[in-house]
Motif scaffolding. Structure first.
Motif, PDB file in Angstrom:
ATOM      1  N   UNK A 316     -10.896   7.510  -5.143  1.00 48.37           N
ATOM      2  CA  UNK A 316     -11.078   7.353  -6.589  1.00 48.37           C
ATOM      3  C   UNK A 316     -10.455   8.501  -7.369  1.00 48.37           C
ATOM      4  N   UNK A 317     -10.353   9.668  -6.745  1.00 49.55           N
ATOM      5  CA  UNK A 317      -9.829  10.844  -7.421  1.00 49.55           C
ATOM      6  C   UNK A 317      -8.306  10.890  -7.423  1.00 49.55           C
ATOM      7  N   UNK A 318      -7.684  10.064  -6.603  1.00 45.47           N
ATOM      8  CA  UNK A 318      -6.233  10.088  -6.476  1.00 45.47           C
ATOM      9  C   UNK A 318      -5.587   9.177  -7.504  1.00 45.47           C
ATOM     10  N   UNK A 319      -4.391   9.526  -7.988  1.00 44.38           N
ATOM     11  CA  UNK A 319      -3.707   8.665  -8.949  1.00 44.38           C
ATOM     12  C   UNK A 319      -3.324   7.330  -8.316  1.00 44.38           C
ATOM     13  N   UNK A 320      -3.180   6.313  -9.163  1.00 49.86           N
ATOM     14  CA  UNK A 320      -2.755   5.008  -8.673  1.00 49.86           C
ATOM     15  C   UNK A 320      -1.360   5.124  -8.076  1.00 49.86           C
ATOM     16  N   UNK A 321      -1.178   4.599  -6.893  1.00 47.40           N
ATOM     17  CA  UNK A 321       0.112   4.690  -6.224  1.00 47.40           C
ATOM     18  C   UNK A 321       1.155   3.845  -6.947  1.00 47.40           C
ATOM     19  N   UNK A 322       2.404   4.296  -6.910  1.00 45.78           N
ATOM     20  CA  UNK A 322       3.488   3.505  -7.480  1.00 45.78           C
ATOM     21  C   UNK A 322       3.602   2.174  -6.745  1.00 45.78           C
ATOM     22  N   UNK A 323       3.963   1.150  -7.490  1.00 40.51           N
ATOM     23  CA  UNK A 323       4.134  -0.152  -6.852  1.00 40.51           C
ATOM     24  C   UNK A 323       5.313  -0.088  -5.887  1.00 40.51           C
ATOM     25  N   UNK A 324       5.145  -0.716  -4.745  1.00 42.64           N
ATOM     26  CA  UNK A 324       6.178  -0.676  -3.705  1.00 42.64           C
ATOM     27  C   UNK A 324       7.269  -1.681  -4.025  1.00 42.64           C
ATOM     28  N   UNK A 325       8.508  -1.237  -3.858  1.00 46.51           N
ATOM     29  CA  UNK A 325       9.631  -2.140  -4.098  1.00 46.51           C
ATOM     30  C   UNK A 325       9.638  -3.248  -3.040  1.00 46.51           C
ATOM     31  N   UNK A 326       9.897  -4.443  -3.493  1.00 50.23           N
ATOM     32  CA  UNK A 326       9.867  -5.599  -2.600  1.00 50.23           C
ATOM     33  C   UNK A 326      11.031  -6.536  -2.912  1.00 50.23           C
ATOM     34  N   UNK A 327      11.211  -7.495  -2.035  1.00 54.11           N
ATOM     35  CA  UNK A 327      12.288  -8.487  -2.161  1.00 54.11           C
ATOM     36  C   UNK A 327      11.672  -9.855  -2.375  1.00 54.11           C
ATOM     37  N   UNK A 328      12.167 -10.563  -3.383  1.00 56.35           N
ATOM     38  CA  UNK A 328      11.703 -11.928  -3.623  1.00 56.35           C
ATOM     39  C   UNK A 328      12.645 -12.897  -2.914  1.00 56.35           C
ATOM     40  N   UNK A 329      12.059 -13.835  -2.194  1.00 58.41           N
ATOM     41  CA  UNK A 329      12.864 -14.815  -1.456  1.00 58.41           C
ATOM     42  C   UNK A 329      12.366 -16.219  -1.769  1.00 58.41           C
ATOM     43  N   UNK A 330      13.250 -17.200  -1.768  1.00 56.44           N
ATOM     44  CA  UNK A 330      12.813 -18.576  -2.013  1.00 56.44           C
ATOM     45  C   UNK A 330      12.083 -19.136  -0.799  1.00 56.44           C
TER      46      UNK A 330
END
Length: 386
Positions: A316-330
């Motif tokens: 709870x004391x730690x900052x929110x982690x950056x969103x992880x880069x991902x790949x969108x696929x059909x």
């Protein structure tokens, strides 16, 4: 009442928070292993007699109890894993040498320990069995500090105390020994007036020593004051020397304070004790210390020292982690598409296939690339989405 409403101080952990907790758990357990600690997994519930053996009244009051439908005996849902790990060392492993064990898992409390705390902490910790020397205490203290450093905390305060000081004072006076539970409660609260009333009939030396304890707190220099204010007893001299050594080993890694009345681990602690504090939380994020007598309840007394912390509270004391880069696929079953997705995932990429008729919405991932067909319509390539 809505059927999804949870009990007070019980909460779901949502994706981004759950990821922080899990990454902390893996990071710390991997580091424990580098120190030579072996992972054990005690059961969530067991017979009350075994679960509470060697524990104090505080643990008993925090433990949920229920009747086993198979045996008819009383079971308890663990409120602390320390005594369980001591049972494993004493009764199951039964080694003659030094044993290092670690653990991580949920515990349940009948009541929260603070206003905003959960009744379902995720406890992680490490223990050393079989060595009575200060070296084991120093290693546990170092491991606890290293755990907070791995979590990203650079400002840490280490508070030290020692049960040996109080034990040596109580041994002076049989009347004081009978009141030890009440004395500890008054010392915890630093209730000097209440302590004065309770100790009015004690021997003068005992009373003076007990009344001195609430004021013996500060930096390392307070040890000099303690040597002058307390009786010249071997037990007190040994305890103060151990505190000085543990304080010296932490210099440079934490701000060190000593409080000879901070006995909040009294229920089974027997020697040096410590608590770790970080900015943003008034309560200790980790507690540890020596508890040499717990194993006696399992038929094999072993020197023991260890520490534990709540990963949920720490996260709870730690900052929110950056969103992880991902790949969108059909979505599709074409062999070429499935092979390309498998190749990317094997390389460590997060690939999220869009189900027909739905868009992607995640807390943890940001699709900055897409898997598309090239102009020829035969090869799958990555396209930057900007």
């Amino acid at each position: 009442m809505p059927n999804w409403l949870l009990p007070e101080h019980i909460a779901d952990v949502l994706p981004s928070e759950a990821r922080k907790i899990e990454e902390l758990r893996r990071l710390m357990l991997d580091n424990f292993r580098r120190y030579g600690y072996e992972l054990v997994m005690p059961p969530l519930l067991e017979y009350v007699e075994s679960l509470l053996a060697g524990a104090g009244q505080d643990t008993d009051l925090r433990t949920f109890k229920l009747v086993d439908q198979i045996s008819g005996r009383m079971l308890g849902l663990r409120a602390d894993m320390t005594t369980q790990v001591a049972r494993i060392d004493a009764h199951l492993l039964n080694r003659a040498t030094v044993t290092r064990l670690c653990y991580a898992g949920p515990v349940l409390h009948t009541r929260p320990s603070g206003l905003h705390t959960t009744r379902e902490p995720l406890q992680i910790g490490a223990e050393i069995y079989g060595h009575a020397g200060l070296e084991a205490d120093a290693e546990i203290q170092e491991l606890a500090l290293a755990s907070l450093e791995l979590a990203g905390f650079s400002e840490v305060r280490l508070d030290l105390a020692h049960m040996g000081v109080l034990r040596a004072i109580l041994d002076l006076d049989p009347a004081a020994g009978k009141d030890q539970i009440a004395i500890v409660q008054l010392l915890r609260a630093k209730d000097v007036a209440g302590l004065g009333e309770l100790t009015a009939a004690y021997a003068p030396a005992t009373r003076a020593a007990l009344l001195a304890l609430p004021n013996l707190y500060g930096d390392v220099d307070i040890l000099k004051t303690a040597r002058a204010a307390l009786p010249d007893l071997p037990g007190i001299a040994k305890a103060l020397a151990e505190l000085a050594a543990l304080a010296a080993s932490a210099i440079g890694r934490a701000e060190v304070a000593i409080d000879l009345a901070d006995l909040r681990g009294y229920q089974y602690e027997s020697g040096a004790m410590f608590a770790l504090y970080v900015p943003g939380l008034p309560n200790a994020v980790a507690r540890g210390g020596r508890y040499d007598h717990v194993g006696e309840a399992f038929g094999r007394a072993r020197p023991a020292t260890g520490f534990s912390m709540d990963l949920r509270e720490l996260a709870r004391l730690l900052p929110t982690a950056d969103r992880k880069h991902a790949i969108r696929a059909p979505w599709g079953n074409a062999p070429e598409l499935k092979d390309k997705i498998a190749e990317l995932r094997k390389a460590g990429e997060v690939v999220i296939q869009s189900l027909p008729g739905h868009s992607n919405e995640q807390d943890e991932f940001e699709c900055d690339r897409a898997l598309v067909l090239d102009d020829s319509g035969s090869n799958w390539i990555l396209k930057n989405l900007g």
